[in-house]
Enzyme design. Sequence first.
Site, PDB file in Angstrom:
ATOM      1  N   HIS A  31       0.789  -1.140   0.102  1.00 48.40           N
ATOM      2  CA  HIS A  31      -0.637  -0.168   0.155  1.00 48.40           C
ATOM      3  C   HIS A  31       1.074   1.137   0.188  1.00 48.40           C
ATOM      4  O   HIS A  31       0.699   1.967  -1.024  1.00 48.40           O
ATOM      5  CB  HIS A  31      -0.507  -0.010   1.142  1.00 48.40           C
ATOM      6  CG  HIS A  31      -1.562   1.296   1.243  1.00 48.40           C
ATOM      7  ND1 HIS A  31      -2.965   1.431   0.615  1.00 48.40           N
ATOM      8  CD2 HIS A  31      -2.054   2.283   1.484  1.00 48.40           C
ATOM      9  CE1 HIS A  31      -3.636   2.527   0.767  1.00 48.40           C
ATOM     10  NE2 HIS A  31      -3.025   3.076   2.013  1.00 48.40           N
ATOM     11  N   GLU A  32       1.700   1.277   0.426  1.00 51.78           N
ATOM     12  CA  GLU A  32       2.534   2.253   1.294  1.00 51.78           C
ATOM     13  C   GLU A  32       3.675   2.795  -0.164  1.00 51.78           C
ATOM     14  O   GLU A  32       4.119   3.646  -0.635  1.00 51.78           O
ATOM     15  CB  GLU A  32       3.262   2.867   1.817  1.00 51.78           C
ATOM     16  CG  GLU A  32       2.484   2.721   3.141  1.00 51.78           C
ATOM     17  CD  GLU A  32       1.784   3.723   3.779  1.00 51.78           C
ATOM     18  OE1 GLU A  32       2.110   4.938   2.843  1.00 51.78           O
ATOM     19  OE2 GLU A  32       0.883   3.503   4.109  1.00 51.78           O
ATOM     20  N   HIS A  35       1.753   4.554  -3.078  1.00 52.91           N
ATOM     21  CA  HIS A  35       2.191   5.892  -2.692  1.00 52.91           C
ATOM     22  C   HIS A  35       3.275   6.762  -3.353  1.00 52.91           C
ATOM     23  O   HIS A  35       3.646   7.425  -3.940  1.00 52.91           O
ATOM     24  CB  HIS A  35       1.988   5.612  -1.028  1.00 52.91           C
ATOM     25  CG  HIS A  35       0.451   6.345  -1.181  1.00 52.91           C
ATOM     26  ND1 HIS A  35      -0.658   6.518  -1.507  1.00 52.91           N
ATOM     27  CD2 HIS A  35      -0.110   5.466   0.114  1.00 52.91           C
ATOM     28  CE1 HIS A  35      -1.829   6.383  -0.460  1.00 52.91           C
ATOM     29  NE2 HIS A  35      -1.956   5.515   0.303  1.00 52.91           N
TER      30      HIS A  35
END
Length: 447
Positions: A31-32, A35
């Site tokens: 997820h990170e 980003h």
Amino acid sequence: MDTLASIPVFGGFLSTVIPFVVVLGIVVFVHEFGHYIVARWCGIRSEVFSIGFGPVIWSRRDRRGTLWQLAALPLGGYVKFVGDADAGSRTDARAIERMTAAERAESFHGAAVWRRMLTVLAGPAFNFLLTIVVFAGLVTWQGVPTERPTIGSIATLPQTEQTLRPGDVVLAVNGEPVAAFGDMLAIALKMPAPGPIRVTVERDGGTLDVAAPWPLPPLVQGVEPLSPASAAGLKAGDVILKADGKPLASFEDLRQMVLASGGRSIPLEVWRGGVRVVLPITPVERDAEAADGGFEKRVMIGVAGASLYMPATVTPAPWTALAYGAERMVMIISQSLFGLKSILTGAIGANNLQGPLGIAQISGETASQGLADFIGLIGIISTAIGLLNLFPIPVLDGGHFVGFCIEAVRGRPPSPAVMQVAMSIGLGLILLLMVFATYNDIMRMVS
């Protein structure tokens, strides 16, 4: 991973914690990283990439100036961009004022609004991509049924002689033609009572009629985590011979015995690897999906039945596997939204929400059931994290995205005071949800 539980020093604690940390670590990292990498592609510089919160256990700064770190509390992660005041991506107005024009261009808040939109959506998008890859990989590993209904493997039952063989191509069952492997089971289910079936097979270039055992015996395929079956110690591959002292001929017989129990404890006589064991089990009443698409209260123990005969498989083409992964992702999203809607409308109880403790228990129990189940759990959790982050709640990615949409329409962002209030409300809602879900976990463990 189930070997951890057999080591006295570790016991059941680490056999629960380690799988939980692995699942959450993989999902949070993906997820990170979504980003981070999309921000980098958009010209936004990252200061910190953290897995976990709290005291830093390990860190390293790369050549781009980003500090990569592992923190002590593995319940999430964050990417802190240039211009962020904290992990929640609040604007550090003073820092931005001191920046040069070139530095401001590399900051998150100095980037064009469409770049910020892509950056916040990238986290959930990468979670969904992980889910697709996970289930595509699983179906590639396990294979898909062959085009012709061919016997692949046959489970072992006590005192049962097998007449079918792996490699047999099933042509008909009880005189009815079979076009797909599932037809074999459907025809058997139409019989008035469990019993031998007449199977016409193609074997060694010829056609042969054989009498074969009932294909849907009380054979356990899987055990639901945090269920009475899990607590009783049932395992995949167990054959349940008797329930409450009464012999079982089919998995349906087991289901009817559980329903008739009314929730009282019943002993199960189980055949496991040639050994008979007796396991007491107490069915519980839970919310279950009804035939009309709604929910009903039903007494259950949390096991899934297996077929005596499994189909032969082949490795699917990569695009077929990816399509399967996408279908599984869509199905998980649909079921999650339906479950959330059902909780909000009162169709099912809010006690169905799982918190961190519940997810940790599920991770540990799933790891003990095998690598395939554990990998599948990573895909499920990844979808759940991606979906949750898309909700339009401030502090979540969806809330940031809504704010950027407002900025795109108005030509300027909402005022800092409004954003501060919105972020505080959003954080309060998330914390309240976490506390309530954790309370559910504790009450479930106590009961």
